[in-house]
Enzyme design. Structure first.
Site, PDB file in Angstrom:
ATOM      1  N   SER A 145     -67.321 -66.637  87.262  1.00  0.00           N
ATOM      2  CA  SER A 145     -67.644 -65.373  86.601  1.00  0.00           C
ATOM      3  C   SER A 145     -66.416 -64.517  86.308  1.00  0.00           C
ATOM      4  CB  SER A 145     -68.629 -64.558  87.451  1.00  0.00           C
ATOM      5  OG  SER A 145     -68.035 -64.150  88.663  1.00  0.00           O
ATOM      6  N   LYS A 183     -65.838 -58.450  91.251  1.00  0.00           N
ATOM      7  CA  LYS A 183     -66.100 -57.996  89.880  1.00  0.00           C
ATOM      8  C   LYS A 183     -65.229 -56.785  89.553  1.00  0.00           C
ATOM      9  CE  LYS A 183     -69.638 -60.743  88.808  1.00  0.00           C
ATOM     10  NZ  LYS A 183     -69.485 -61.653  89.948  1.00  0.00           N
TER      11      LYS A 183
END
Length: 225
Positions: A145, A183
């Site tokens: 990701s 993230k």
């Protein structure tokens, strides 16, 4: 008063610094005091540091300095092991100087795996130049990701432990107290948006109270096979 293992470890560190000027590695300490894992050494080092017997020197390998010594004679001097003897700073052991440090490796950062649950930690040798000030730990990255930020599956994320971060920084976020993820951080009107660096994934939006910052990305290590 120190425990017997704390006393044994402190004496071993003192002896090695006296002999070589460089503190022993975690592997050497593990073998010297007959422990099964280096995580046990890490806990002893932390206890000695909290009690003011040693301190860790930032950005140096094996970065330990003895601040207070113990009485080596033990029972022979009618004192328990761990009796404090002040260190003469003028003749104290010179600080070690090297370029590798060991930081806790907590495991893989993956859905459903909170950092706090990863208790059986190992230690990861890291070039000191990759780390700045503060306390650090490492996590092995799982998934793709963040590939557009140059972070790949199997990389080791080097994380500075903190609960504060600015928008746009890459963080380790603990979501709902159970799921850890790496993230980009963005905040807006009481919400927290966790952005991936992969066009195949969508941003995750949560109430601010449901997201806890666990650290900021400080660097990466990658193995080539």
């Amino acid at each position: 008063m120190l425990t017997r293992k704390q006393h044994e470890l402190l004496v071993f560190i003192q002896d090695r610094l006296d002999e070589t000027g460089i503190s022993p590695s975690f592997e050497e300490m593990k073998d010297a005091i007959d422990l099964k894992s280096k995580s046990g050494v890490h806990r002893l080092i932390s206890a000695l540091e909290e009690r003011g017997f040693i301190r860790r020197l930032p950005n140096r390998a094996r970065a330990l300095e003895v601040i207070r010594q113990t009485d080596r004679a033990g029972a022979a001097s009618r004192e328990e092991p761990g009796t404090v003897v002040p260190l003469n700073r003028k003749s104290g052991t010179p600080a070690p100087a090297n370029d590798v440090v060991e930081i806790p490796l907590h495991g893989r950062i993956a859905a459903g795996m909170p950092i706090e649950a990863l208790e059986d930690q190992q230690m990861l040798p890291v070039p000191a130049a990759l780390l700045g000030a503060g306390e650090h730990y490492a996590l092995e990255v799982s998934g793709d990701s963040m590939i557009e930020a140059g972070i790949f599956d199997g990389d080791f994320a080097l994380v500075r432990r903190t609960e504060e971060a600015r928008d746009g920084e890459i963080i380790v976020a603990l979501v709902h107290g159970v799921e850890a993820t790496l993230k980009y951080l963005h905040r807006d009107a009481g919400k927290v948006r966790l952005d991936p660096a992969n066009a195949a994934y969508e941003a995750q939006v949560y109430d601010a109270r449901d997201v806890q910052v666990q650290g900021r990305l400080a660097g990466l290590l990658r193995r080539y096979h």
